[in-house]
Scaffold this active site. Structure first.
Site, PDB file in Angstrom:
ATOM      1  CE1 TYR A   1      35.717  51.756  36.284  1.00 60.74           C
ATOM      2  CE2 TYR A   1      35.264  51.307  38.602  1.00 60.74           C
ATOM      3  CZ  TYR A   1      34.827  51.391  37.286  1.00 60.74           C
ATOM      4  OH  TYR A   1      33.516  51.107  36.984  1.00 60.74           O
TER       5      TYR A   1
ATOM      6  CB  SER B   1      31.406  52.941  39.922  1.00 66.21           C
ATOM      7  OG  SER B   1      31.863  51.892  40.756  1.00 66.21           O
TER       8      SER B   1
HETATM    9  P1  NDP Z   1      30.987  46.397  29.447  1.00 66.99           P
HETATM   10  O1  NDP Z   1      32.443  46.131  29.262  1.00 66.99           O
HETATM   11  O2  NDP Z   1      30.040  45.262  29.271  1.00 66.99           O
HETATM   12  O3  NDP Z   1      30.527  47.583  28.480  1.00 66.99           O
HETATM   13  C1  NDP Z   1      31.370  48.674  28.195  1.00 66.99           C
HETATM   14  C2  NDP Z   1      30.848  49.359  26.943  1.00 66.99           C
HETATM   15  O4  NDP Z   1      31.700  50.463  26.638  1.00 66.99           O
HETATM   16  C3  NDP Z   1      30.834  48.451  25.744  1.00 66.99           C
HETATM   17  O5  NDP Z   1      29.647  48.634  25.004  1.00 66.99           O
HETATM   18  C4  NDP Z   1      32.031  48.934  24.930  1.00 66.99           C
HETATM   19  O6  NDP Z   1      31.800  48.713  23.552  1.00 66.99           O
HETATM   20  C5  NDP Z   1      32.012  50.426  25.242  1.00 66.99           C
HETATM   21  N1  NDP Z   1      33.309  51.040  24.970  1.00 66.99           N
HETATM   22  C6  NDP Z   1      34.513  50.701  25.499  1.00 66.99           C
HETATM   23  N2  NDP Z   1      35.487  51.459  24.957  1.00 66.99           N
HETATM   24  C7  NDP Z   1      34.877  52.296  24.057  1.00 66.99           C
HETATM   25  C8  NDP Z   1      35.338  53.304  23.163  1.00 66.99           C
HETATM   26  N3  NDP Z   1      36.641  53.651  23.109  1.00 66.99           N
HETATM   27  N4  NDP Z   1      34.443  53.941  22.371  1.00 66.99           N
HETATM   28  C9  NDP Z   1      33.130  53.609  22.433  1.00 66.99           C
HETATM   29  N5  NDP Z   1      32.624  52.670  23.258  1.00 66.99           N
HETATM   30  C10 NDP Z   1      33.496  52.028  24.056  1.00 66.99           C
HETATM   31  O7  NDP Z   1      30.862  47.032  30.897  1.00 66.99           O
HETATM   32  P2  NDP Z   1      29.603  47.485  31.769  1.00 66.99           P
HETATM   33  O8  NDP Z   1      28.355  47.420  31.005  1.00 66.99           O
HETATM   34  O9  NDP Z   1      29.716  46.785  33.052  1.00 66.99           O
HETATM   35  O10 NDP Z   1      30.007  48.999  32.064  1.00 66.99           O
HETATM   36  C11 NDP Z   1      29.166  50.100  31.732  1.00 66.99           C
HETATM   37  C12 NDP Z   1      29.489  51.243  32.696  1.00 66.99           C
HETATM   38  O11 NDP Z   1      29.088  50.859  34.026  1.00 66.99           O
HETATM   39  C13 NDP Z   1      30.980  51.575  32.789  1.00 66.99           C
HETATM   40  O12 NDP Z   1      31.147  52.962  32.848  1.00 66.99           O
HETATM   41  C14 NDP Z   1      31.408  50.948  34.102  1.00 66.99           C
HETATM   42  O13 NDP Z   1      32.492  51.631  34.672  1.00 66.99           O
HETATM   43  C15 NDP Z   1      30.141  51.101  34.924  1.00 66.99           C
HETATM   44  N6  NDP Z   1      30.044  50.191  36.048  1.00 66.99           N
HETATM   45  C16 NDP Z   1      30.132  48.843  35.872  1.00 66.99           C
HETATM   46  C17 NDP Z   1      30.120  47.986  36.958  1.00 66.99           C
HETATM   47  C18 NDP Z   1      30.292  46.526  36.825  1.00 66.99           C
HETATM   48  O14 NDP Z   1      30.566  45.852  37.849  1.00 66.99           O
HETATM   49  N7  NDP Z   1      30.119  45.932  35.646  1.00 66.99           N
HETATM   50  C19 NDP Z   1      29.936  48.514  38.328  1.00 66.99           C
HETATM   51  C20 NDP Z   1      29.828  49.955  38.403  1.00 66.99           C
HETATM   52  C21 NDP Z   1      29.870  50.745  37.305  1.00 66.99           C
HETATM   53  P3  NDP Z   1      32.910  48.392  22.422  1.00 66.99           P
HETATM   54  O15 NDP Z   1      33.961  47.552  23.048  1.00 66.99           O
HETATM   55  O16 NDP Z   1      32.095  47.698  21.364  1.00 66.99           O
HETATM   56  O17 NDP Z   1      33.386  49.741  21.995  1.00 66.99           O
END
Ligand code: NDP
Length: 238
Positions: A150, A137
């Site tokens: 975070y 990020s």
């Molecule tokens: P989402 O919340 O849309 O996706 C997060 C994903 O992580 C989901 O598929 C969720 O699936 C999975 N996840 C969460 N907890 C668990 C767990 N315990 N075990 C397995 N899977 C898990 O967020 P984003 O797509 O935005 O985020 C993706 C990455 O990008 C993250 O690391 C985030 O920090 C990073 N990011 C995002 C930004 C943003 O503004 N959106 C900006 C910069 C970085 P499920 O709940 O089904 O397990």
């Protein structure tokens, strides 16, 4: 198709929504084989296709991680890309953040990411190639009030990646961090006020912007390394 036009084997975490989902959908559509994982099976099933293998489970469970890695290598004999997209966000002042939710975020963003990278790296070493692409990020490069925890998880990811880049220099194993600003996904769905409003980012990034970034990284020739790539929306001020 990217990177010498050959279908690749890609392991993608966090593939049930947001960035991981979009990367999985795009790579599967290009003919690559994708192994997708997250907890919500019903959401993974939206990506159902002949070249998609889905494994539902909690990535903070070391046993589940081993199952995922064994399945990839037992089924396909190799893995070309690991996309570490699973992540969560907890915000709040250091003195009043929900400490249990914060700890769960650290377990996922740091411990689970490190552990999976560790497991896959051993396999990459054995096969002599591979590429880890981490969803870091912009908060892996700077901090602001209420985002200390975070940002700490993303700084940790950056530190691991940079050390790995150094340790792997001269090998065919590659590591990249993508550093996005605000992307419209489900990441902030529980926030009372979305950062789009609180930070005045009226036109955030889309998951398609991140997919283009991923493809750019994947299409580089083998002598090129992209350790970090920041991508920000135009209204990002900090
Ligand atoms: P989402 O919340 O849309 O996706 C997060 C994903 O992580 C989901 O598929 C969720 O699936 C999975 N996840 C969460 N907890 C668990 C767990 N315990 N075990 C397995 N899977 C898990 O967020 P984003 O797509 O935005 O985020 C993706 C990455 O990008 C993250 O690391 C985030 O920090 C990073 N990011 C995002 C930004 C943003 O503004 N959106 C900006 C910069 C970085 P499920 O709940 O089904 O397990």
């Amino acid at each position: 198709m990217t990177n010498s036009q050959q279908p690749k084997i890609c392991l993608i975490t966090g593939a049930s929504s947001g960035i991981g989902y979009a990367i999985a959908r795009a790579l599967a559509a290009e003919g690559h084989t994708v192994v997708i994982t997250a907890r919500r099976q019903e959401r993974l099933q939206e990506l159902d296709a002949a070249n998609v293998t889905m494994m539902a489970g909690d990535l903070t469970d070391p046993g589940f991680q081993e199952q995922v890695v064994n399945t990839v290598f037992d089924t396909y004999g190799r893995c070309d890309y690991l996309f570490n997209c699973a992540g969560s966000i907890e915000a709040g002042p250091v003195e009043s953040i929900d400490i249990d939710k914060m700890s769960a975020m650290i377990r996922l963003n740091v411990e689970a990411t490190f552990r999976l990278t560790y497991l896959v790296l051993k396999r990459f070493k054995a096969q002599g190639s591979g590429h880890v692409i981490n969803l870091s990020s912009v908060m892996g490069t700077k901090v602001r009030p209420t985002a200390g925890a975070y940002a700490a998880t993303k700084f940790a990811m950056e530190a691991l990646s940079e050390a790995l880049r150094m340790e792997l220099a001269g090998t065919a194993i590659n590591i990249s961090c993508i550093e996005p600003g605000l992307v419209m996904t489900e990441l902030h769905k529980d926030w009372a006020v979305h950062p789009r409003e609180s930070m005045g980012i009226h036109d955030p990034l889309t998951v398609e912007d991140i997919v283009r970034t991923v493809k750019f990284i994947m299409e580089q020739p083998s002598h090129v390394r992209i350790p970090k790539l920041m991508i920000l929306p135009g209204h990002h001020q900090i």
